[in-house]
Design a protein around this motif. Structure first.
Motif, mmCIF file in Angstrom:
data_model
loop_
_atom_site.group_PDB
_atom_site.id
_atom_site.type_symbol
_atom_site.label_atom_id
_atom_site.label_comp_id
_atom_site.label_asym_id
_atom_site.label_seq_id
_atom_site.Cartn_x
_atom_site.Cartn_y
_atom_site.Cartn_z
ATOM 1 N N TYR A 80 -8.021 19.070 6.582
ATOM 2 C CA TYR A 80 -7.162 19.108 7.774
ATOM 3 C C TYR A 80 -5.680 19.218 7.422
ATOM 4 O O TYR A 80 -4.940 19.924 8.084
ATOM 5 C CB TYR A 80 -7.401 17.872 8.647
ATOM 6 N N ASN A 81 -5.230 18.549 6.383
ATOM 7 C CA ASN A 81 -3.812 18.592 6.034
ATOM 8 C C ASN A 81 -3.493 19.514 4.857
ATOM 9 O O ASN A 81 -2.443 19.399 4.236
ATOM 10 C CB ASN A 81 -3.304 17.177 5.748
ATOM 11 N N PRO A 99 -5.233 28.663 6.331
ATOM 12 C CA PRO A 99 -4.909 29.171 7.664
ATOM 13 C C PRO A 99 -5.190 28.069 8.708
ATOM 14 O O PRO A 99 -6.167 27.337 8.571
ATOM 15 C CB PRO A 99 -5.888 30.325 7.860
ATOM 16 N N ASP A 100 -4.315 27.981 9.688
ATOM 17 C CA ASP A 100 -4.434 26.943 10.716
ATOM 18 C C ASP A 100 -5.838 26.826 11.293
ATOM 19 O O ASP A 100 -6.348 25.735 11.505
ATOM 20 C CB ASP A 100 -3.473 27.266 11.858
ATOM 21 N N GLU A 101 -6.458 27.967 11.531
ATOM 22 C CA GLU A 101 -7.755 27.973 12.205
ATOM 23 C C GLU A 101 -8.844 27.320 11.371
ATOM 24 O O GLU A 101 -9.885 26.935 11.887
ATOM 25 C CB GLU A 101 -8.201 29.412 12.519
ATOM 26 N N TYR A 102 -8.636 27.237 10.052
ATOM 27 C CA TYR A 102 -9.655 26.657 9.179
ATOM 28 C C TYR A 102 -9.460 25.165 8.981
ATOM 29 O O TYR A 102 -10.254 24.512 8.317
ATOM 30 C CB TYR A 102 -9.633 27.333 7.802
ATOM 31 N N ARG A 103 -8.365 24.623 9.537
ATOM 32 C CA ARG A 103 -8.055 23.232 9.244
ATOM 33 C C ARG A 103 -8.749 22.271 10.194
ATOM 34 O O ARG A 103 -8.239 21.927 11.244
ATOM 35 C CB ARG A 103 -6.545 23.044 9.234
ATOM 36 N N PHE A 104 -9.952 21.870 9.801
ATOM 37 C CA PHE A 104 -10.711 20.880 10.539
ATOM 38 C C PHE A 104 -10.819 19.612 9.695
ATOM 39 O O PHE A 104 -10.481 19.620 8.522
ATOM 40 C CB PHE A 104 -12.106 21.422 10.856
ATOM 41 N N HIS A 105 -11.321 18.544 10.318
ATOM 42 C CA HIS A 105 -11.465 17.293 9.575
ATOM 43 C C HIS A 105 -12.724 17.344 8.729
ATOM 44 O O HIS A 105 -13.747 16.770 9.069
ATOM 45 C CB HIS A 105 -11.494 16.107 10.533
ATOM 46 N N VAL A 119 -11.403 28.750 -3.455
ATOM 47 C CA VAL A 119 -11.668 29.715 -2.386
ATOM 48 C C VAL A 119 -10.446 30.572 -2.056
ATOM 49 O O VAL A 119 -10.531 31.505 -1.274
ATOM 50 C CB VAL A 119 -12.209 29.054 -1.086
ATOM 51 N N MET A 120 -9.289 30.252 -2.672
ATOM 52 C CA MET A 120 -8.092 31.058 -2.421
ATOM 53 C C MET A 120 -7.992 32.172 -3.457
ATOM 54 O O MET A 120 -8.474 32.031 -4.577
ATOM 55 C CB MET A 120 -6.827 30.186 -2.503
ATOM 56 N N LYS A 170 -1.805 12.976 0.950
ATOM 57 C CA LYS A 170 -2.399 13.018 2.280
ATOM 58 C C LYS A 170 -3.829 13.553 2.254
ATOM 59 O O LYS A 170 -4.717 13.006 2.896
ATOM 60 C CB LYS A 170 -1.558 13.917 3.181
ATOM 61 N N ARG A 196 -21.196 29.326 11.969
ATOM 62 C CA ARG A 196 -20.039 28.975 11.148
ATOM 63 C C ARG A 196 -20.463 28.250 9.882
ATOM 64 O O ARG A 196 -19.955 28.510 8.799
ATOM 65 C CB ARG A 196 -19.066 28.120 11.960
ATOM 66 N N GLU A 199 -19.188 30.579 7.202
ATOM 67 C CA GLU A 199 -17.760 30.427 7.078
ATOM 68 C C GLU A 199 -17.286 29.603 5.897
ATOM 69 O O GLU A 199 -16.295 29.914 5.282
ATOM 70 C CB GLU A 199 -17.211 29.802 8.357
#
Lengths: 333, 135
Positions: free
Chosen positions: A110-111, A116-122, A144-145, A158, A239, A243
């Motif tokens: 998440y942090n 990308p913003d869309e991939y930032r889940f908990h 993965v980058m 964090k 997903r 994903e």
């Protein structure tokens, strides 16, 4: 301080960290090899757990398992550390970097600012490598980058101390001892046997039974949960399958690549044929995802039951094929 | 999947910059890797999931403005959390967090507890008390 470390992009983070650390130590181990020897492949419907307000389905084993099994089977020793206190966690990290030792870290997504913003889940079971510190920033190789990146000490703290399910608690790990020669042949056989056992497990929510169980649920969702929720759930399955770095087809293609590589190492032609078969099964998973996406694409509230039954049947066909496949695989080694 | 079939669909702007690795078979039947810029079935799934989150945020916001829930629930949704995740960040039980959604309870919360929530959401206590604060 920067360690002479080469970054290779991989599909999945855990495989990637292991493969990259092994390559750094001079062992050419591919991502599929790590995944296959570590018996990463599975299908599991996880009851009681919700991720993003939808059922949790996993196409790979529990976080950390791949590394654990891989290490044991090829004969390397891993040092693992968890921390209560972030200062201590950072101090231990710095100590390792000073000793020119790149380390793997478990982190929360998440942090993770470079995602990308869309991939930032908990999601707390992501893995990356730290291989140096420069001008107060840590040098990061996230498998993965496409390229290496950096995180400040604060940003890294964090993600190392993210909370929730699978909280990393600063988890740091690295190989400490290697045998003269890796036990690859034996490790492959053990890895394959383990996966066959998992996929054919006589448990309703795991392996081929788990696929059938999920198919049954899909048939019920539109009536029981309404079309909106059913579509959200279906989207979540796709997903999970496509994903989170599965290399396509819910890890089935990576597994096929592993079987192909293994057929050469073990000089076993049957594995080469089975690799082709697994590719076909992977394609079926892709077809399932495509058809499922046609259902949730419309976001309509009035989809017919037929379409759900249709994708459920597709899953049942896959389950039957995988059952036959893993029985054959078990006999092939 | 054949290497030539590895999808190169357009994703949304942000994710489009990120290429991920796929495994596929080349002309000789050998496994290899190929980068993919995206695949529509997953782009739609991701877009829907984000839409779903935005709906939840919007819904929570309206309920805060109608005095039906406390701003904590709004900020929780804004940070893509659920009660379980938020509870583990504040170090409380789920039922305690749920209780803090009730306005009566929320208005009686100590500065210390409010500060805890505020730091997790990276906002000031004023912003925590009033979701329109500063706007």
């Amino acid at each position: 301080m920067e360690i002479n470390f080469t970054h290779h992009q991989t599909a999945h983070c855990e495989n990637g960290v292991i493969s990259n650390l092994m390559k750094y130590k001079g062992f050419e181990i591919s991502e599929p090899m790590v995944f296959g020897i570590g018996s990463g492949l599975i299908f599991c419907y996880i009851p009681f757990l919700k991720v993003n307000h939808a059922p949790a389905i996993s196409y790979r084993t529990m976080p950390g398992q791949i590394f654990k099994k891989f290490a044991k089977r090829v004969g390397i020793k891993i040092k693992k550390e968890k921390f209560k206190n972030p200062q201590q966690a950072e101090a231990r990290l710095n100590e390792n970097l000073e000793k020119n030792n790149p380390v793997g870290l478990q982190v929360g997504v998440y942090n993770l600012v470079y995602f990308p913003d869309e991939y930032r889940f908990h999601f707390n079971a992501h893995n990356l490598i730290v291989f140096g510190k420069e001008n107060g920033s840590y040098l990061i190789s996230d498998p993965v980058m496409e390229t290496v990146t950096t995180l400040t000490a604060k940003e890294l703290e964090k993600v190392r101390f993210a909370k929730g399910a699978f909280a990393p608690k600063g988890h740091m790990y690295y190989p400490i001892s290697f045998p003269k020669e890796l036990n690859i042949k034996e490790a492959i056989i053990k890895g394959i046997k383990n996966t066959c056992r998992d996929m054919l497990a006589p448990v309703p929510i795991i392996g081929v039974n788990g696929i059938r169980y999920t198919a049954k649920l899909i048939r019920k969702w539109p009536k029981k949960k309404g079309v909106k929720v059913a579509n959200h759930y279906l989207g979540q399955i796709v997903r999970m399958q496509e994903e989170i770095g599965t290399g396509g087809g819910g890890f089935r293609y990576i597994y096929a690549a592993f079987l192909q590589e293994s057929s050469k190492i073990l000089d076993n032609n049957k594995l080469a044929d089975l690799s082709k078969e697994m590719t076909v099964i992977g394609d079926l998973w892709r077809d399932f995802a495509l058809d499922a996406s046609r259902i949730y694409k419309s976001r309509s509230r009035s989809a017919e039951n037929d379409v759900y039954n249709n994708v459920a049947s597709q899953l049942e066909v896959i389950a039957d094929k995988e059952e036959v496949f893993f029985k054959k695989l078990k006999k092939a080694i | 999947m054949k290497k030539s079939d590895v999808p190169q669909d357009k994703s949304s702007l942000e994710t489009g910059k990120h290429k991920e690795l796929c495994y596929a078979v080349d002309e000789n039947g050998e496994y290899t890797t190929a980068k993919s810029s995206g695949w529509q079935p997953k782009t739609i799934a991701l877009d829907n999931a984000i839409q779903e989150i935005n709906d939840r945020i919007e819904n929570a916001k309206n309920r805060v403005l109608n005095n039906e829930t406390s701003p904590i629930e709004y900020y929780m949704e804004l940070h893509k959390m659920d009660v379980g995740i938020l509870a583990s960040y504040v170090g409380l039980f789920k039922w305690q967090v749920k209780r803090h959604f009730k306005l009566k309870r929320f208005n009686k919360l100590s500065e210390k507890t409010l500060q805890k929530y505020a730091s997790i959401f990276e906002i000031s206590i004023n912003q925590l008390k009033d979701i329109d604060y500063g706007n």
